[in-house]
Design a protein around this motif. Structure first.
Motif, PDB file in Angstrom:
ATOM      1  N   GLN A 192       0.833  -1.205   0.000  1.00 48.75           N
ATOM      2  CA  GLN A 192       0.000   0.000   0.000  1.00 48.75           C
ATOM      3  C   GLN A 192       0.868   1.256   0.000  1.00 48.75           C
ATOM      4  O   GLN A 192       0.580   2.225  -0.706  1.00 48.75           O
ATOM      5  N   GLU A 193       1.949   1.245   0.786  1.00 49.41           N
ATOM      6  CA  GLU A 193       2.845   2.395   0.832  1.00 49.41           C
ATOM      7  C   GLU A 193       3.558   2.597  -0.492  1.00 49.41           C
ATOM      8  O   GLU A 193       3.728   3.729  -0.943  1.00 49.41           O
ATOM      9  N   VAL A 194       3.966   1.506  -1.133  1.00 50.19           N
ATOM     10  CA  VAL A 194       4.615   1.608  -2.442  1.00 50.19           C
ATOM     11  C   VAL A 194       3.637   2.185  -3.462  1.00 50.19           C
ATOM     12  O   VAL A 194       3.982   3.068  -4.254  1.00 50.19           O
ATOM     13  N   THR A 195       2.402   1.705  -3.452  1.00 44.82           N
ATOM     14  CA  THR A 195       1.376   2.208  -4.375  1.00 44.82           C
ATOM     15  C   THR A 195       1.136   3.690  -4.144  1.00 44.82           C
ATOM     16  O   THR A 195       1.063   4.475  -5.101  1.00 44.82           O
ATOM     17  N   LYS A 196       1.044   4.091  -2.891  1.00 41.94           N
ATOM     18  CA  LYS A 196       0.829   5.502  -2.566  1.00 41.94           C
ATOM     19  C   LYS A 196       2.008   6.351  -3.045  1.00 41.94           C
ATOM     20  O   LYS A 196       1.818   7.416  -3.633  1.00 41.94           O
ATOM     21  N   ALA A 197       3.231   5.882  -2.819  1.00 41.57           N
ATOM     22  CA  ALA A 197       4.419   6.614  -3.266  1.00 41.57           C
ATOM     23  C   ALA A 197       4.437   6.739  -4.788  1.00 41.57           C
ATOM     24  O   ALA A 197       4.745   7.799  -5.331  1.00 41.57           O
ATOM     25  N   ARG A 198       4.091   5.659  -5.487  1.00 38.27           N
ATOM     26  CA  ARG A 198       4.056   5.676  -6.947  1.00 38.27           C
ATOM     27  C   ARG A 198       3.052   6.718  -7.439  1.00 38.27           C
ATOM     28  O   ARG A 198       3.341   7.491  -8.356  1.00 38.27           O
ATOM     29  N   GLU A 199       1.882   6.763  -6.811  1.00 37.06           N
ATOM     30  CA  GLU A 199       0.863   7.741  -7.199  1.00 37.06           C
ATOM     31  C   GLU A 199       1.345   9.165  -6.951  1.00 37.06           C
ATOM     32  O   GLU A 199       1.100  10.062  -7.765  1.00 37.06           O
ATOM     33  N   GLN A 200       2.073   9.380  -5.854  1.00 34.58           N
ATOM     34  CA  GLN A 200       2.598  10.710  -5.564  1.00 34.58           C
ATOM     35  C   GLN A 200       3.643  11.121  -6.588  1.00 34.58           C
ATOM     36  O   GLN A 200       3.661  12.264  -7.046  1.00 34.58           O
ATOM     37  N   ILE A 201       4.506  10.187  -6.978  1.00 35.86           N
ATOM     38  CA  ILE A 201       5.537  10.474  -7.975  1.00 35.86           C
ATOM     39  C   ILE A 201       4.895  10.827  -9.315  1.00 35.86           C
ATOM     40  O   ILE A 201       5.295  11.792  -9.977  1.00 35.86           O
ATOM     41  N   ILE A 202       3.905  10.062  -9.701  1.00 34.66           N
ATOM     42  CA  ILE A 202       3.208  10.339 -10.969  1.00 34.66           C
ATOM     43  C   ILE A 202       2.542  11.705 -10.913  1.00 34.66           C
ATOM     44  O   ILE A 202       2.614  12.484 -11.875  1.00 34.66           O
ATOM     45  N   ALA A 203       1.915  12.047  -9.794  1.00 39.40           N
ATOM     46  CA  ALA A 203       1.254  13.347  -9.660  1.00 39.40           C
ATOM     47  C   ALA A 203       2.264  14.479  -9.742  1.00 39.40           C
ATOM     48  O   ALA A 203       2.000  15.514 -10.378  1.00 39.40           O
ATOM     49  N   ILE A 204       3.426  14.315  -9.129  1.00 41.72           N
ATOM     50  CA  ILE A 204       4.465  15.345  -9.195  1.00 41.72           C
ATOM     51  C   ILE A 204       4.936  15.530 -10.633  1.00 41.72           C
ATOM     52  O   ILE A 204       5.045  16.659 -11.127  1.00 41.72           O
ATOM     53  N   ALA A 205       5.196  14.423 -11.322  1.00 45.54           N
ATOM     54  CA  ALA A 205       5.652  14.504 -12.710  1.00 45.54           C
ATOM     55  C   ALA A 205       4.601  15.180 -13.583  1.00 45.54           C
ATOM     56  O   ALA A 205       4.930  16.057 -14.394  1.00 45.54           O
ATOM     57  N   GLN A 206       3.346  14.794 -13.427  1.00 46.36           N
ATOM     58  CA  GLN A 206       2.279  15.400 -14.217  1.00 46.36           C
ATOM     59  C   GLN A 206       2.165  16.885 -13.911  1.00 46.36           C
ATOM     60  O   GLN A 206       1.948  17.691 -14.811  1.00 46.36           O
TER      61      GLN A 206
END
Length: 108
Positions: A31-45
């Motif tokens: 769950q933490e990895v998924t959350k981190a991945r979503e945050q990284i994608i949001a930052i990039a976008q």
């Protein structure tokens, strides 16, 4: 967190709890990895760049003419080592600055 009294559990029950705890730990880590991945994608976008560009040291690709930046500093102990003044300072610059030198002492 309060301490859990496990003294009333037999060995089999404790092993069952251990297995449940290990499963829960794996689930929480995922769950933490998924959350981190979503945050990284949001930052990039938000920056308008790809995740790959966000995660590389070079950042977004230059839209200029592709000219290489000229080195501005040279290691006096090894003329092959140069630095443009951009990005992370090389170790020899950091050590020189810590030893009392200035960037002008390394300027080409």
């Amino acid at each position: 967190m309060s301490k859990v009294d496990l003294s009333d559990y037999n060995l089999s029950e404790l092993k069952g709890l251990q297995a449940e705890i290990e499963r829960e730990i794996k689930n929480r880590q995922q769950q933490e990895v998924t959350k981190a991945r979503e945050q990284i994608i949001a930052i990039a976008q938000g920056l308008g760049i790809s995740v790959e560009e966000l995660l590389t040291n070079s950042g977004p690709k230059s839209k200029g003419n592709g000219k290489k930046v000229q080195a501005r500093y040279r290691n006096p102990a090894d003329n092959a080592q140069t630095w443009t003044g951009r990005g992370r300072q090389p170790k020899w610059i950091a050590e020189g600055l810590a030893g009392g030198k200035t960037l002008d002492d390394f300027r080409i």
